[in-house]
Design an enzyme around this catalytic site. Structure first.
Site, PDB file in Angstrom:
ATOM      1  N   LYS A 225     -83.298-121.799  -2.206  1.00 22.76           N
ATOM      2  CA  LYS A 225     -83.306-121.528  -0.704  1.00 22.76           C
ATOM      3  C   LYS A 225     -83.117-119.999  -0.299  1.00 22.76           C
ATOM      4  O   LYS A 225     -84.145-119.406   0.329  1.00 22.76           O
ATOM      5  CB  LYS A 225     -81.928-122.270   0.329  1.00 22.76           C
ATOM      6  CG  LYS A 225     -82.253-123.723  -0.056  1.00 22.76           C
ATOM      7  CD  LYS A 225     -81.079-124.453   0.493  1.00 22.76           C
ATOM      8  CE  LYS A 225     -79.716-123.912   0.192  1.00 22.76           C
ATOM      9  NZ  LYS A 225     -79.583-124.440  -1.294  1.00 22.76           N
ATOM     10  N   GLU A 443     -70.207-143.598 -29.327  1.00 18.00           N
ATOM     11  CA  GLU A 443     -71.319-143.232 -29.077  1.00 18.00           C
ATOM     12  C   GLU A 443     -72.753-144.036 -29.549  1.00 18.00           C
ATOM     13  O   GLU A 443     -73.554-144.292 -28.963  1.00 18.00           O
ATOM     14  CB  GLU A 443     -71.717-141.754 -29.825  1.00 18.00           C
ATOM     15  CG  GLU A 443     -70.666-140.872 -29.019  1.00 18.00           C
ATOM     16  CD  GLU A 443     -70.564-140.673 -27.534  1.00 18.00           C
ATOM     17  OE1 GLU A 443     -71.801-140.769 -26.935  1.00 18.00           O
ATOM     18  OE2 GLU A 443     -69.616-140.106 -27.142  1.00 18.00           O
TER      19      GLU A 443
HETATM   20  P1  ADP Z   1     -79.717-121.427  -3.409  1.00 18.87           P
HETATM   21  O1  ADP Z   1     -80.623-122.477  -2.926  1.00 18.87           O
HETATM   22  O2  ADP Z   1     -78.383-121.941  -3.595  1.00 18.87           O
HETATM   23  O3  ADP Z   1     -79.785-120.473  -2.278  1.00 18.87           O
HETATM   24  P2  ADP Z   1     -80.722-119.294  -4.802  1.00 18.87           P
HETATM   25  O4  ADP Z   1     -82.072-119.175  -3.993  1.00 18.87           O
HETATM   26  O5  ADP Z   1     -79.734-118.314  -4.702  1.00 18.87           O
HETATM   27  O6  ADP Z   1     -80.332-121.005  -4.699  1.00 18.87           O
HETATM   28  O7  ADP Z   1     -81.245-119.477  -6.434  1.00 18.87           O
HETATM   29  C1  ADP Z   1     -80.589-118.972  -7.552  1.00 18.87           C
HETATM   30  C2  ADP Z   1     -81.476-118.445  -8.606  1.00 18.87           C
HETATM   31  O8  ADP Z   1     -82.165-119.714  -9.106  1.00 18.87           O
HETATM   32  C3  ADP Z   1     -82.627-117.630  -8.119  1.00 18.87           C
HETATM   33  O9  ADP Z   1     -82.293-116.315  -7.995  1.00 18.87           O
HETATM   34  C4  ADP Z   1     -83.727-117.858  -9.232  1.00 18.87           C
HETATM   35  O10 ADP Z   1     -83.560-117.102 -10.087  1.00 18.87           O
HETATM   36  C5  ADP Z   1     -83.528-119.230  -9.674  1.00 18.87           C
HETATM   37  N1  ADP Z   1     -84.341-120.267  -8.969  1.00 18.87           N
HETATM   38  C6  ADP Z   1     -83.899-121.243  -8.099  1.00 18.87           C
HETATM   39  N2  ADP Z   1     -84.990-121.832  -7.609  1.00 18.87           N
HETATM   40  C7  ADP Z   1     -86.240-121.366  -8.031  1.00 18.87           C
HETATM   41  C8  ADP Z   1     -87.413-121.591  -7.891  1.00 18.87           C
HETATM   42  N3  ADP Z   1     -87.866-122.644  -7.285  1.00 18.87           N
HETATM   43  N4  ADP Z   1     -88.451-120.797  -8.687  1.00 18.87           N
HETATM   44  C9  ADP Z   1     -87.746-119.912  -9.353  1.00 18.87           C
HETATM   45  N5  ADP Z   1     -86.594-119.470  -9.575  1.00 18.87           N
HETATM   46  C10 ADP Z   1     -85.611-120.316  -8.809  1.00 18.87           C
HETATM   47 ZN    ZN Z   2     -68.681-142.961 -23.811  1.00 19.92          ZN
END
Ligand code: ADP
Ligand code: ZN
Ligand code: MG
Length: 635
Positions: A225, A443
């Site tokens: 997001k 397991e």
């Molecule tokens: P939130 O939804 O919690 O705000 P972030 O946008 O901060 O999440 O995402 C954290 C990190 O995860 C990003 O900096 C990126 O590296 C990775 N990430 C998350 N979603 C994507 C995506 N759709 N494509 C590429 N990287 C992603």
């Molecule tokens: Zn178990």
């Protein structure tokens, strides 16, 4: 938008006043040092040494300073070379006299009393230090309040200013564009539409339509997001104010509201523009719902101000508020009302394709071996968020580096995935042979039942290498399904009970090793009965509350009698699953034993091993077709 860490607005004034602290501190330290100089050059001695000197007659003068120390002058020197810290004044005087008498010193010295002020130190302590202290406090306080102020002016007046960071064409943010956001195609389209609203408002208002004011990005943590919003700043070419919900919150009442007002004022001047409020739940939490501490007035007035501002600015004034949260359920309903955040964009956990693309994005800068397949990795990571995948890539690179490799191989990625799921392998955790046997059968029980049940998740890998807190683990490949039938849930429960059932079948006794299995299965059964309406006794009722308005922790939405029925039904369901697991394992005891033995020998087994023992799963071919259908559907 990593909150204001590198505020790109140069603010010379603030820096200037801060450096004053260093200047003052340096002066103070120098003053202290020099005022202490003459004491430092003096040698402190004890009474024995004083007596020795008196005996030898080399002492020319003893000066009692402030009745505390005796400065002892030797020969005809102008400065006292030695000093002695006096305990009791009278005894010292007596001693001096006595020693000289006894040794018949010709010109006995007498003790002269002087009052001497150490001007440097005294002056410093009583006059300068308090001022320095107050000034330093004041500066620190001002800095704390005026942090990130938007306008100039005195720092104290900045407290009510918004702390939003502004990105526009003179001030380009960290270069994130849509290329860096993998998947999330629908979200991107919707967001671009909003940018288009801003740039070509006439196109939309021509027919009398109204441009939306607020857009809420909703989704689990780590799904991108914040990243998406950052990329909008990079793509949109309109001014972009970025702020986090918690930036409004301060310990002073009224500050939050004033910051909201200021933010919207600034935005209106720059319109068309976008305001981005990250983690809006910090201020947007439902008001007055907590009867225990009476709510939080400051937060509520901040939220009220936000609502007022969103109502206040004209519909087509060219400001759109973008907000992100992973707790949409706790947001105040008034925020989502039409005319405020009436558009919601859901940012979900990535599906198979999405994960593949996210791997692609994060592998761009990695040196990969030939055996690394994004598709394979995407398949191995169901339920991972974008942030998890970014983490896997990084972890894999670190692992390969630790092993001194030149490229990152498939195994590094697999290890990274395992590590992120279950913590580090603890190869040297001490496990007795007996325990190992129990774990292996446990397991193997999971593996056998899930292999033999049509709707249970097919297994990828089973290990009895302890990692994190768990002693063994089985990896499944969950299908990504949107709805789950009762049958599927039930089969999963049987497979979960398979661990304990195997212990019962083989050893005739059960252990504590099934704790997390039992927890999972109990929750599952409870959800089936009370949420999904999958139980015959209870019928098609759901006691789930998606609005979060009712506090079920205190009052239950059903009668005591129903509560009893629920307990009974949950128990029945779990018991039934357990019996079924026992039946399956008793009927396939040979296979179970072979599998457990293999586990004990190899510690890790894969689906091939299961196939060798139990044969192919008859319904798998049909399922594969199904799966590829589903994937196409998703893509
Ligand atoms: P939130 O939804 O919690 O705000 P972030 O946008 O901060 O999440 O995402 C954290 C990190 O995860 C990003 O900096 C990126 O590296 C990775 N990430 C998350 N979603 C994507 C995506 N759709 N494509 C590429 N990287 C992603
Ligand atoms: Zn178990
Ligand atoms: Mg975020």
């Amino acid at each position: 938008m990593e909150e204001n860490k590198n505020n790109p607005r140069p603010n010379g004034k603030r820096r200037f006043s801060f450096y004053w602290i260093y200047v003052i501190l340096t002066v103070v330290l120098f003053a202290l040092y020099f005022s202490g100089q003459n004491e430092i050059s003096q040698e402190e001695i004890d009474l024995g040494q004083v007596i020795e000197m008196l005996k030898s007659g080399e002492v020319s003068k003893i000066e009692l300073v402030n009745k505390e120390t005796a400065d002892i002058y030797v020969g005809d020197e102008k400065e006292a070379r030695y000093s002695y810290r006096i305990g009791s004044l009278e005894r010292f005087e007596e001693t001096v006299e006595k020693v000289q008498e006894e040794n018949g010193i010709e010109h006995p010295v007498y003790i002269t009393n002087v009052q001497r002020k150490n001007w440097g130190l005294d002056f410093l302590l009583t006059w300068i230090l308090p001022f320095v202290f107050i000034i330093v406090l004041w500066i620190v306080f001002m800095r704390g309040m005026g942090r990130g102020g938007m306008g100039g002016g005195g720092q104290i007046f900045n407290i009510g200013k918004s702390k939003a960071q502004l990105f526009d064409k003179d001030n380009v943010p960290v270069n994130v564009t849509f290329k860096d956001v993998a998947g999330l195609e629908e979200a991107k389209v919707e967001i671009m539409e909003i940018v288009d609203f801003l740039k070509n408002p006439n196109k939309y208002t021509r027919l009398g339509g109204k441009i939306p004011k607020g857009v809420l990005l909703v989704g689990p943590p780590g799904t991108g997001k914040t990243l998406l919003a950052k990329s909008v700043a990079g793509e949109a070419n309109v001014p972009f104010f970025s702020i986090s919900g918690s930036d409004f919150v301060e310990m002073f009442v009224g500050v939050g509201a004033s910051r909201v007002r200021d933010l919207f004022n600034n935005a209106k001047q720059k319109s068309p523009c976008i305001i981005f409020i990250d983690e809006i739940d910090a201020i947007g939490r439902a008001r007055g719902k907590n009867p225990i501490n009476g709510g939080n007035d400051e937060r509520e007035s901040t939220l009220n101000q936000l609502l007022t501002e969103m109502d206040g600015f004209g519909t087509n004034s060219g400001v759109i508020v973008l907000a992100a949260t992973n707790r949409a359920d706790i947001l105040d309903k008034a925020l989502m009302r039409a005319g405020r955040f009436d558009r919601q964009i859901y940012v979900e956990l990535p599906d198979l394709n999405g994960r593949k693309e996210i791997f692609e994005v994060h592998m761009r800068n990695l040196k990969l071996g030939d055996d690394v397949s994004r598709e394979f990795l995407a398949k191995q990571t169901p339920g991972f968020s974008g942030a998890d995948i970014a983490n896997v890539c990084n972890e894999a690179a670190l692992m390969a580096a630790r092993k001194g490799k030149d490229v990152i191989g498939k195994q590094d990625f697999m290890d990274a995935i395992d590590r992120i799921i279950g913590g580090l392998e603890k190869k040297n955790k001490i496990i007795t042979a007996d325990e190992k046997k129990v774990i292996a059968f446990h397991e193997a029980g999971h593996a056998t039942t899930s292999w033999l049940l049509q709707y249970a998740h097919p297994l990828v890998k089973v290990t009895i290498v302890p990692r994190g807190k768990s002693l063994g683990a089985a990896w499944y490949l969950p299908e990504e399904r949107q709805i789950t039938t009762k049958e599927q849930l039930y089969h999963e429960m049987i497979a979960t009970m398979g661990g304990r059932a195997a212990e019962q079948v083989v050893f005739g006794q059960i252990s504590t090793g099934a704790l997390s299995d039992l927890e999972k299965v109990t929750k599952q059964a409870f959800a089936m009965v009370t949420y999904y309406g999958l139980d015959e006794e209870i019928g098609n009722l759901s006691y789930y509350d998606s609005t979060g308005q009712q506090d079920y922790a205190l009052t239950k939405p059903y009668s005591e009698k129903t509560a009893e029925t629920i307990d009974k039904e949950v128990k029945k369901l779990v018991e039934k699953a357990y019996q079924e697991a026992l039946d399956i394992l008793s009927n396939h005891r040979d296979g179970l034993t072979q599998l457990a033995q293999k586990l004990i020998d190899k510690e890790v087994i894969f689906s091939d091993d299961l196939e060798a023992i139990f044969g192919k799963r008859p319904w798998d071919t049909a399922k594969e077709e199904n799966e590829s259908n589903q994937e196409n559907h998703e893509g």
